[in-house]
Each structure stands twice: as C-alpha cells, then as structure tokens.
Design a protein around this motif. Structure first.
Motif, PDB file in Angstrom:
ATOM      1  N   GLY A  61       0.405  -1.224   0.007  1.00 55.83           N
ATOM      2  CA  GLY A  61       0.224   0.174  -0.129  1.00 55.83           C
ATOM      3  C   GLY A  61       1.088   1.221   0.033  1.00 55.83           C
ATOM      4  O   GLY A  61       1.605   1.265  -0.463  1.00 55.83           O
ATOM      5  N   ASP A  62       0.074   2.080   0.127  1.00 55.43           N
ATOM      6  CA  ASP A  62       0.966   3.818   0.644  1.00 55.43           C
ATOM      7  C   ASP A  62       1.791   3.571   0.902  1.00 55.43           C
ATOM      8  O   ASP A  62       2.038   3.336   2.189  1.00 55.43           O
ATOM      9  CB  ASP A  62      -0.608   4.599   0.169  1.00 55.43           C
ATOM     10  CG  ASP A  62      -1.403   4.755  -0.836  1.00 55.43           C
ATOM     11  OD1 ASP A  62      -0.564   3.941  -1.784  1.00 55.43           O
ATOM     12  OD2 ASP A  62      -2.244   5.486  -0.958  1.00 55.43           O
ATOM     13  N   ILE A  63       2.513   4.803   1.179  1.00 53.51           N
ATOM     14  CA  ILE A  63       3.502   5.124   2.047  1.00 53.51           C
ATOM     15  C   ILE A  63       3.736   6.653   2.564  1.00 53.51           C
ATOM     16  O   ILE A  63       3.551   7.388   1.996  1.00 53.51           O
ATOM     17  CB  ILE A  63       5.053   5.284   1.813  1.00 53.51           C
ATOM     18  CG1 ILE A  63       5.520   3.890   1.519  1.00 53.51           C
ATOM     19  CG2 ILE A  63       6.220   5.544   3.000  1.00 53.51           C
ATOM     20  CD1 ILE A  63       6.827   3.201   0.482  1.00 53.51           C
ATOM     21  N   LEU A  64       2.891   6.878   4.188  1.00 52.42           N
ATOM     22  CA  LEU A  64       2.385   8.359   4.225  1.00 52.42           C
ATOM     23  C   LEU A  64       3.835   8.529   5.000  1.00 52.42           C
ATOM     24  O   LEU A  64       4.415   8.410   5.788  1.00 52.42           O
ATOM     25  CB  LEU A  64       2.003   8.538   5.654  1.00 52.42           C
ATOM     26  CG  LEU A  64       0.282   7.379   4.667  1.00 52.42           C
ATOM     27  CD1 LEU A  64      -1.049   7.331   5.969  1.00 52.42           C
ATOM     28  CD2 LEU A  64      -0.766   8.568   3.600  1.00 52.42           C
ATOM     29  N   VAL A  65       4.354  10.028   4.462  1.00 57.60           N
ATOM     30  CA  VAL A  65       5.193  10.975   4.904  1.00 57.60           C
ATOM     31  C   VAL A  65       4.486  10.715   6.697  1.00 57.60           C
ATOM     32  O   VAL A  65       3.643  12.286   6.455  1.00 57.60           O
ATOM     33  CB  VAL A  65       6.015  12.132   4.139  1.00 57.60           C
ATOM     34  CG1 VAL A  65       6.803  12.604   5.157  1.00 57.60           C
ATOM     35  CG2 VAL A  65       6.811  11.170   3.211  1.00 57.60           C
ATOM     36  N   LEU A  66       5.523  11.339   7.715  1.00 58.28           N
ATOM     37  CA  LEU A  66       4.596  11.984   8.878  1.00 58.28           C
ATOM     38  C   LEU A  66       5.169  13.666   8.978  1.00 58.28           C
ATOM     39  O   LEU A  66       5.158  14.229   9.971  1.00 58.28           O
ATOM     40  CB  LEU A  66       4.535  11.664  10.559  1.00 58.28           C
ATOM     41  CG  LEU A  66       3.981   9.943   9.729  1.00 58.28           C
ATOM     42  CD1 LEU A  66       4.357   8.709  11.828  1.00 58.28           C
ATOM     43  CD2 LEU A  66       3.019   9.912   9.207  1.00 58.28           C
ATOM     44  N   GLY A  67       6.434  13.182   8.391  1.00 60.26           N
ATOM     45  CA  GLY A  67       6.950  14.607   8.599  1.00 60.26           C
ATOM     46  C   GLY A  67       8.456  14.154   8.181  1.00 60.26           C
ATOM     47  O   GLY A  67       9.724  13.643   8.130  1.00 60.26           O
ATOM     48  N   TYR A  68       9.523  15.775   7.558  1.00 56.52           N
ATOM     49  CA  TYR A  68      10.715  15.869   7.525  1.00 56.52           C
ATOM     50  C   TYR A  68      11.114  16.669   8.596  1.00 56.52           C
ATOM     51  O   TYR A  68      10.317  18.063   8.969  1.00 56.52           O
ATOM     52  CB  TYR A  68      10.726  16.372   5.673  1.00 56.52           C
ATOM     53  CG  TYR A  68      10.210  16.013   4.849  1.00 56.52           C
ATOM     54  CD1 TYR A  68      11.302  14.436   3.971  1.00 56.52           C
ATOM     55  CD2 TYR A  68       9.000  15.932   4.154  1.00 56.52           C
ATOM     56  CE1 TYR A  68      10.101  13.860   3.393  1.00 56.52           C
ATOM     57  CE2 TYR A  68       8.238  15.248   3.188  1.00 56.52           C
ATOM     58  CZ  TYR A  68       8.844  14.534   2.177  1.00 56.52           C
ATOM     59  OH  TYR A  68       8.598  12.936   1.924  1.00 56.52           O
ATOM     60  N   TYR A  69      12.356  16.612   8.647  1.00 59.89           N
ATOM     61  CA  TYR A  69      12.870  17.423   9.115  1.00 59.89           C
ATOM     62  C   TYR A  69      13.214  19.120   9.339  1.00 59.89           C
ATOM     63  O   TYR A  69      12.705  19.282   8.408  1.00 59.89           O
ATOM     64  CB  TYR A  69      14.523  16.741   9.887  1.00 59.89           C
ATOM     65  CG  TYR A  69      15.508  17.518  10.604  1.00 59.89           C
ATOM     66  CD1 TYR A  69      15.156  17.312  12.434  1.00 59.89           C
ATOM     67  CD2 TYR A  69      16.475  18.628  10.703  1.00 59.89           C
ATOM     68  CE1 TYR A  69      15.662  18.193  12.182  1.00 59.89           C
ATOM     69  CE2 TYR A  69      17.320  19.143  11.131  1.00 59.89           C
ATOM     70  CZ  TYR A  69      17.003  18.926  12.465  1.00 59.89           C
ATOM     71  OH  TYR A  69      17.307  20.051  13.434  1.00 59.89           O
ATOM     72  N   GLN A  70      12.924  19.854  10.191  1.00 59.68           N
ATOM     73  CA  GLN A  70      12.560  20.882  10.376  1.00 59.68           C
ATOM     74  C   GLN A  70      13.545  21.305  11.154  1.00 59.68           C
ATOM     75  O   GLN A  70      14.558  22.541  10.908  1.00 59.68           O
ATOM     76  CB  GLN A  70      11.429  21.809  10.515  1.00 59.68           C
ATOM     77  CG  GLN A  70      10.901  23.021  10.701  1.00 59.68           C
ATOM     78  CD  GLN A  70       9.673  23.473  10.969  1.00 59.68           C
ATOM     79  OE1 GLN A  70       9.295  23.292  12.102  1.00 59.68           O
ATOM     80  NE2 GLN A  70       8.600  24.252  10.341  1.00 59.68           N
ATOM     81  N   SER A  71      13.191  21.180  12.912  1.00 56.50           N
ATOM     82  CA  SER A  71      14.081  21.962  14.003  1.00 56.50           C
ATOM     83  C   SER A  71      14.022  21.035  15.080  1.00 56.50           C
ATOM     84  O   SER A  71      13.743  20.196  15.042  1.00 56.50           O
ATOM     85  CB  SER A  71      13.756  23.751  13.879  1.00 56.50           C
ATOM     86  OG  SER A  71      12.515  23.504  14.835  1.00 56.50           O
ATOM     87  N   ALA A  72      15.464  21.355  16.001  1.00 59.19           N
ATOM     88  CA  ALA A  72      15.780  20.769  17.242  1.00 59.19           C
ATOM     89  C   ALA A  72      15.221  21.570  18.525  1.00 59.19           C
ATOM     90  O   ALA A  72      15.938  23.346  18.281  1.00 59.19           O
ATOM     91  CB  ALA A  72      17.075  19.964  16.942  1.00 59.19           C
ATOM     92  N   PHE A  73      15.328  21.019  19.518  1.00 58.89           N
ATOM     93  CA  PHE A  73      15.028  22.126  20.413  1.00 58.89           C
ATOM     94  C   PHE A  73      16.406  22.486  20.843  1.00 58.89           C
ATOM     95  O   PHE A  73      18.006  22.342  20.782  1.00 58.89           O
ATOM     96  CB  PHE A  73      14.683  21.859  21.401  1.00 58.89           C
ATOM     97  CG  PHE A  73      14.587  22.017  22.905  1.00 58.89           C
ATOM     98  CD1 PHE A  73      13.356  23.240  23.388  1.00 58.89           C
ATOM     99  CD2 PHE A  73      15.195  21.827  23.977  1.00 58.89           C
ATOM    100  CE1 PHE A  73      13.315  23.762  24.194  1.00 58.89           C
ATOM    101  CE2 PHE A  73      15.574  23.064  25.203  1.00 58.89           C
ATOM    102  CZ  PHE A  73      14.303  23.511  25.696  1.00 58.89           C
TER     103      PHE A  73
END
Length: 296
Positions: free
Chosen positions: A141-153
């Motif tokens: 089935g499909d691959i869902l992307v939950l997010g790409y790296y943006q930043s860190a604390f």
C-alpha cells in the motif's frame, strides 16, 4: 487503612486528583517544589481515622474537598515543600558535548522501526518519519510521510528554555513537518520526536502517540544523551507518602467519638458473651466425659 498509590513521577496536585474529579485545593499553604515533584514518585494514602478540622496549620498540610464535599487534610512529604537535595544542576559546570553532538551519530545509523497494530513507523534521524503497512517484510500500500526534519530544541536559547518543560521532563525534541496531506484536517502531517535517556539501551522507538489527528509524538529511548546534565535521569528514590485524613467539624467529631465508644461497648459485650458461651461448652464437654478411671 486504605491506600491508593500513584504510579509515577507526577506532581502532588495531580496525585490528589486521583481521588476523583472535583478535588479542588482549598487553603493550600505549602510552597510546592515543582522541580522536585517532577523527579519523585508519590504514594497517596487515605487513612480511616479522622481529625478535627483546622487543628493542623503546618506548612506541609493542605486541605482538599471531594465531590461529596467531604474535606480531607493531607500532609505532604518533606521533599515536596523543601529545597531540592544536593547542589543544583548547573549546565555551566558541564564541559562535555552538547545534545546535538551526542545525537549526531544517529544520522548515519540505520533507521528505527516500530510496528504498532496495522502500521509500521520508520524514523530516520534528521531526515524523515514514515508510516506504512508491512507484510512479510514487504511494504504493502501507500507510504505516508509524517514529516520531514525542520528543527531541534535549542538548549542555548534562553527564550526556548523559559517554559522549562524540557528540563522538568528531561527530554530533547525535534520537529518534523510538511508530511503527507491529512484527509481529516486538510493539512500536512507533522510529528515531534522526543529523546529520553535510558542507560544501557540502544536506540529504539518506545512509543508512538497521536494526540491530535495527523499530529504525532514519537518517543525515542537512547543511551547517547545520558551524560548531559539536563537529560540525565533523576536518582532513584523511594515513593514519598502523602497521607490524607477526613477533616471533621467539631459536631461531626463528637458524633464520631460517640460512635467509637458505642462500638467499643458493643464489642466488649460480644466478647463477654462469646467467653461465657465458650466456658459453658467446655464444662458441658467435661461433664459428658464422666469421671476418669484410675489404673490399678
């Protein structure tokens, strides 16, 4: 004595809420140490013996009321009202690597996988988070992307540290955004990854939560950050007891004492009757045996 135990490191006020909804604090005079409350485990004990309300005015006593308007006086342990034991954790005294440097080797390590129900979650440090279904080690089935790296604390940003949430809960976080479109919200999926220290463990995804639709929280346990003063686990301490007793008005307390006296007299009468019955039974058994015969 009935007892109720809190399972984990939570604040005293949250533990008092274990008694049920509708337990507002009334007249609390204790200065709670929130840093210490986040590190200790507390056990809540409800004692059966009541006290006369208003007689204890110490700083470690707070008054709470149940949904049935029954008041209780609860005595907090010393750790909840006193200063934290030992010297404060001062990051200026730490000369080791920063959190980002400690976690950097995860960027070249294999991605972490966790299967939960139907879905398998894939976390690739500093790159992306994906969700898909596996059958016999193959993606179906499909691959869902939950997010790409943006930043860190940023532990050096005083504004970011002002909330103290990361310090109190001892975790480092990263943000992942612009994932696959969510059918429920119409927005892109996003995720937060929280790194917690676990001594002697490898890197693994401990849990995956979805507090809001298409907004995820991945908790990753790793031993890489255990040397950092902000992320080092608190020393193990025995559960601290919080003992609560029903607080009665003078009229209620008089009724309680009278009831205790009445119960005591009733118990004495029952015991006396049992002793008389037992004594009568013993003499009856002895008489039925008849006189003993003396051997020649």
């Amino acid at each position: 004595m009935a007892a109720r135990r809190g399972p984990g490191p939570v604040a005293v006020l949250a533990l008092l809420a274990l008694l049920g909804p509708g337990w507002p604090l009334r007249g609390a005079r204790a200065a709670l140490n929130l840093q210490e409350l986040s590190e200790l485990k507390y056990g809540l004990e409800i004692l059966a013996e009541p006290v006369l309300a208003g007689q204890h005015r110490a700083e470690d006593v707070v008054t709470v009321a149940s949904r049935f308007k029954q008041r209780y006086e609860c005595r907090l342990p010393p750790a909840a009202v006193g200063p934290p034991p030992g010297p404060p954790r001062d990051p200026r005294l730490y000369n080791g690597s920063g959190v980002a440097e400690l976690l950097r080797p995860m960027g070249t390590a294999p991605c972490l996988l966790k299967t939960k129900d139907w879905w398998t979650y894939e976390f690739c440090y500093g790159r992306h988070i994906q969700q898909y279904h596996l059958e016999e080690s193959e993606i179906k089935g499909d691959i869902l992307v939950l997010g790409y790296y943006q930043s860190a604390f940023d532990w050096d940003d005083e504004t970011a540290k002002a909330s103290k949430q990361h310090q109190l809960r001892r975790y480092h976080s990263q943000s992942y955004v612009n994932g696959s479109r969510c059918d429920l919200t119409g927005r892109a999926r996003e995720a937060e990854v929280r790194f917690l220290c676990e001594e002697g463990a490898g890197d693994y995804i401990a849990r995956v939560d979805e507090p809001q639709s298409c907004s995820y929280v991945l908790t990753v346990h790793t031993t890489r950050i255990c040397h950092h003063p902000f992320l080092r686990p608190a020393p193990g301490l025995a559960p601290q007891p919080i003992r609560c007793q029903p607080a009665l008005s003078p009229a209620q307390y008089v009724q309680y004492v009278r009831a205790q006296v009445s119960d005591t007299k009733r118990n004495e009468e029952e015991i006396s009757e049992e002793l008389r019955t037992l004594d009568t039974r013993l003499w009856s058994d002895r008489d039925s045996e008849g006189p003993s015969q003396t051997p020649e």
